[in-house]
Design an enzyme around this catalytic site. Structure first.
Site, mmCIF file in Angstrom:
data_model
loop_
_atom_site.group_PDB
_atom_site.id
_atom_site.type_symbol
_atom_site.label_atom_id
_atom_site.label_comp_id
_atom_site.label_asym_id
_atom_site.label_seq_id
_atom_site.Cartn_x
_atom_site.Cartn_y
_atom_site.Cartn_z
ATOM 1 N N SER A 47 32.621 12.253 -8.098
ATOM 2 C CA SER A 47 33.050 13.364 -8.958
ATOM 3 C C SER A 47 32.840 12.991 -10.419
ATOM 4 O O SER A 47 32.829 13.850 -11.297
ATOM 5 C CB SER A 47 34.521 13.705 -8.709
ATOM 6 O OG SER A 47 35.330 12.542 -8.760
ATOM 7 N N ASP A 85 32.453 5.185 -4.268
ATOM 8 C CA ASP A 85 31.651 6.151 -3.500
ATOM 9 C C ASP A 85 30.200 5.706 -3.434
ATOM 10 O O ASP A 85 29.606 5.340 -4.460
ATOM 11 C CB ASP A 85 31.675 7.517 -4.208
ATOM 12 C CG ASP A 85 32.578 8.523 -3.522
ATOM 13 O OD1 ASP A 85 32.950 8.310 -2.355
ATOM 14 O OD2 ASP A 85 32.898 9.529 -4.179
ATOM 15 N N GLU A 115 30.081 10.252 2.847
ATOM 16 C CA GLU A 115 30.372 11.606 3.342
ATOM 17 C C GLU A 115 29.677 11.891 4.664
ATOM 18 O O GLU A 115 28.489 11.597 4.818
ATOM 19 C CB GLU A 115 29.916 12.642 2.307
ATOM 20 C CG GLU A 115 30.677 12.554 1.000
ATOM 21 C CD GLU A 115 30.286 13.651 0.010
ATOM 22 O OE1 GLU A 115 29.497 14.551 0.365
ATOM 23 O OE2 GLU A 115 30.793 13.585 -1.124
ATOM 24 N N GLU A 182 38.502 17.083 2.990
ATOM 25 C CA GLU A 182 38.400 17.927 1.784
ATOM 26 C C GLU A 182 38.260 19.397 2.165
ATOM 27 O O GLU A 182 37.393 19.772 2.974
ATOM 28 C CB GLU A 182 37.191 17.486 0.938
ATOM 29 C CG GLU A 182 37.029 18.350 -0.314
ATOM 30 C CD GLU A 182 36.162 17.759 -1.396
ATOM 31 O OE1 GLU A 182 35.731 16.594 -1.279
ATOM 32 O OE2 GLU A 182 35.923 18.475 -2.388
#
Ligand code: KIV
Length: 262
Positions: A47, A85, A115, A182
């Site tokens: 992010s 990440d 992810e 999420e």
């Protein structure tokens, strides 16, 4: 405590029931300040592409960006687990995923996050086998926002729910210590949480649905006013304080040297 010990302590909270709190951090001072509060983990999330680097989404974030910011957070030497990440394109296959996870660890990460579910299981397995704790991420996957055409809620249909459960089980089998959920609708996030043996960490999944929560720190601090997700719960309004401080400074400087002006 080592990274694997910190990750194991977080995983054990599934049994104890004590909620897990995670905040994103992208720099040294924020990491230090958050760590003083006893937060469980600091996520150097991709992010950062939006809330720090000014890109429209996370698809512009590179491994070098991540390494730079993980290193800044690691210099704070937090007690909290540092999760870095793996950005888009950095885990196309198990050996590349492992090589890039090692790069984040060399920069100071103690765990990595990636992810996706079924597609990522072998990559997770390779990283975990090398002794690096991995956090999964299911539901809305920001790295796929362009393919998906926006940020959409997940877990709305039985098919979506069973795909989420299959993905979660594959990640658990591969060895993740926790899974971020999420933007999954609350009932489905709650069901998923009840069905898997590792902690779920919710964002945009409603209250009391997961074993813990993660918040993007700029949402919490109110320091990125141009986009605030509907589920954000700001605890501060730093944007106003920053504007006020800069305006006071500007006025103070402009009032100097009045005698030298014609
Ligand atoms: O990059 C990030 O900040 C994240 C959170 C949204 C969980 O992945």
């Amino acid at each position: 405590m080592s990274g694997p010990e910190k990750a194991a302590a977080i995983a054990a909270r599934k049994r104890s029931g004590q909620p897990i709190s995670i905040l994103t951090a992208y720099d040294y001072p924020t990491a230090r300040l958050f760590d003083e509060t006893g937060i469980d983990a600091l996520l150097v999330g991709d992010s950062l592409g939006m809330v720090v680097l000014g890109y429209p989404d996370t698809t512009h974030v590179t491994l070098d960006h991540m390494i730079h910011h993980v290193a800044a957070v690691a210099r704070a030497k937090p007690r909290a687990l540092i999760i870095g990440d793996l950005p888009i394109g950095s885990y196309p296959d198990p050996s590349t995923a492992l090589a890039n996870a090692h790069k984040l660890v060399a920069a100071g990460a103690e765990a990595v996050k990636l992810e996706g579910g079924l597609r990522q299981a072998e990559k997770v397995r390779a990283i975990v086998k090398a002794g690096i704790p991995v956090c999964g991420h299911l539901g809305m996957l920001p790295q796929r926002v362009l393919e998906e055409g926006g940020y959409k809620k997940k877990g709305r249909t039985p098919e979506q729910c069973s795909a989420l459960l299959d993905g979660a089980r594959a990640l658990v089998d591969a060895g993740v210590f926790a899974i971020v959920l999420e933007s999954i609708i609350p009932e489905s996030a709650k069901d998923l949480t009840a069905q898997i043996p590792v902690p779920t960490i919710g964002i945009g999944c409603g209250e009391d649905t997961c074993d813990g929560e993660v918040a993007v720190s700029t949402d919490l601090l109110g320091s990125y006013p141009w986009f605030v997700p509907p589920f954000a719960k700001p605890e501060a309004d730093l944007a106003s304080q920053i504007r006020n401080a800069a305006a006071a400074y500007q006025a103070r400087v402009q009032n100097q040297n009045a005698d030298r002006r014609a």
